[in-house]
Motif scaffolding. Sequence first.
Motif, mmCIF file in Angstrom:
data_model
loop_
_atom_site.group_PDB
_atom_site.id
_atom_site.type_symbol
_atom_site.label_atom_id
_atom_site.label_comp_id
_atom_site.label_asym_id
_atom_site.label_seq_id
_atom_site.Cartn_x
_atom_site.Cartn_y
_atom_site.Cartn_z
ATOM 1 N N ALA A 95 -67.798 -3.500 -0.092
ATOM 2 C CA ALA A 95 -68.026 -2.330 0.985
ATOM 3 C C ALA A 95 -68.523 -3.022 2.313
ATOM 4 C CB ALA A 95 -68.697 -1.157 0.523
ATOM 5 N N SER A 119 -62.830 -3.473 -1.119
ATOM 6 C CA SER A 119 -62.908 -2.245 -0.474
ATOM 7 C C SER A 119 -63.921 -2.481 0.968
ATOM 8 C CB SER A 119 -63.831 -1.188 -1.121
ATOM 9 O OG SER A 119 -62.886 -0.955 -2.218
ATOM 10 N N GLY A 154 -68.386 6.925 -4.204
ATOM 11 C CA GLY A 154 -67.595 5.924 -4.569
ATOM 12 C C GLY A 154 -67.257 5.846 -5.965
ATOM 13 N N ASP A 212 -59.996 4.404 -5.447
ATOM 14 C CA ASP A 212 -61.223 4.434 -4.291
ATOM 15 C C ASP A 212 -60.799 5.415 -3.336
ATOM 16 O OD1 ASP A 212 -62.999 3.746 -2.251
ATOM 17 O OD2 ASP A 212 -62.607 1.403 -2.303
ATOM 18 N N THR A 214 -63.030 6.501 -1.308
ATOM 19 C CA THR A 214 -64.231 6.017 0.073
ATOM 20 C C THR A 214 -63.464 5.320 0.838
ATOM 21 O OG1 THR A 214 -65.952 6.626 -1.627
ATOM 22 C CG2 THR A 214 -66.411 5.289 0.539
ATOM 23 N N ARG A 215 -62.746 4.201 0.528
ATOM 24 C CA ARG A 215 -62.234 3.309 1.372
ATOM 25 C C ARG A 215 -60.802 2.941 0.640
ATOM 26 N NH1 ARG A 215 -63.395 1.383 6.456
ATOM 27 N NH2 ARG A 215 -65.336 2.179 6.039
ATOM 28 N N HIS A 239 -64.378 2.160 -5.903
ATOM 29 C CA HIS A 239 -65.050 1.634 -4.815
ATOM 30 C C HIS A 239 -65.926 0.462 -5.096
ATOM 31 C CE1 HIS A 239 -66.018 1.444 -0.545
ATOM 32 N NE2 HIS A 239 -67.210 1.735 -0.683
#
Length: 262
Positions: A95, A119, A154, A212, A214-215, A239
């Motif tokens: 991330a 991610s 996530g 995932d 979140t992303r 994530h």
Amino acid sequence: MNFVEVNGTALRYDLLGSGAATLVLIHEMGGTIESWDLVVPMLSTKRRVLRYDTRGAGLSQKIRPPLAIDSMVDDLVALLDALGIAGKVALAGIAVGGAIALHTAALCPQRVAAAVISSPAIGVASDRRPALLARVEKMEREGLQAVIDTLDLGYPPELRDNAQRFAAFRARWLGGDPISYGAIYRMLAGMDLAPELPRIACPVLVIAGTLDRTRPPLLVEPVARAISGARYVLLDTGHYAPIQTPELYVRTVDEFLDAIRA
């Protein structure tokens, strides 16, 4: 665990394993050294592994805004210098940790042999910024407990079969510093690493997770396409692959680093 003061901040770090090659692990926002606990024993059998709490995280020195990602890169380079780790290292980031790894590869190519990015959070779309900043303000004003239940962290329900692992993850997230979290969120909201991705010359593996949200892969695949020669893989993970699917993450990282001899 050890501590060192570099680049005007104090960092907690851990260095394990041996060998000529060094792999540096850079955790996610809200993460700590412990984000890597499940993968370090496996990764350190082949190479030296360095992990650290980025500034504002874990037991490293806390942040007072503003924060720029350049400072995060300077911290990493100063930590390598302080530990006498010369030459090129491989970076693995999750991330925001992935953004730090990519920015380091772009700014300091002489220090980066390869990057494994899972991610990656290289910025925030303009339409998402108002809601994100509103959540940040609430977090800074009322604390992390006030916002945690508005987030999926996530960590999708499909990967919460190990209830104890998820509970520990949630509790560790709550143990962070809301002002430092806010500074990192604001850094993310104000940056855009997309223009520098074509300049990255080292081998790069970009990992996206099918679970995932979140992303999601829709946001991750363009990052891989923008980096010349980057390899893109889609894994059945979320994530935070090193926490949620550690064996799958290690197998993927090892195969990539072994293939390029990094």
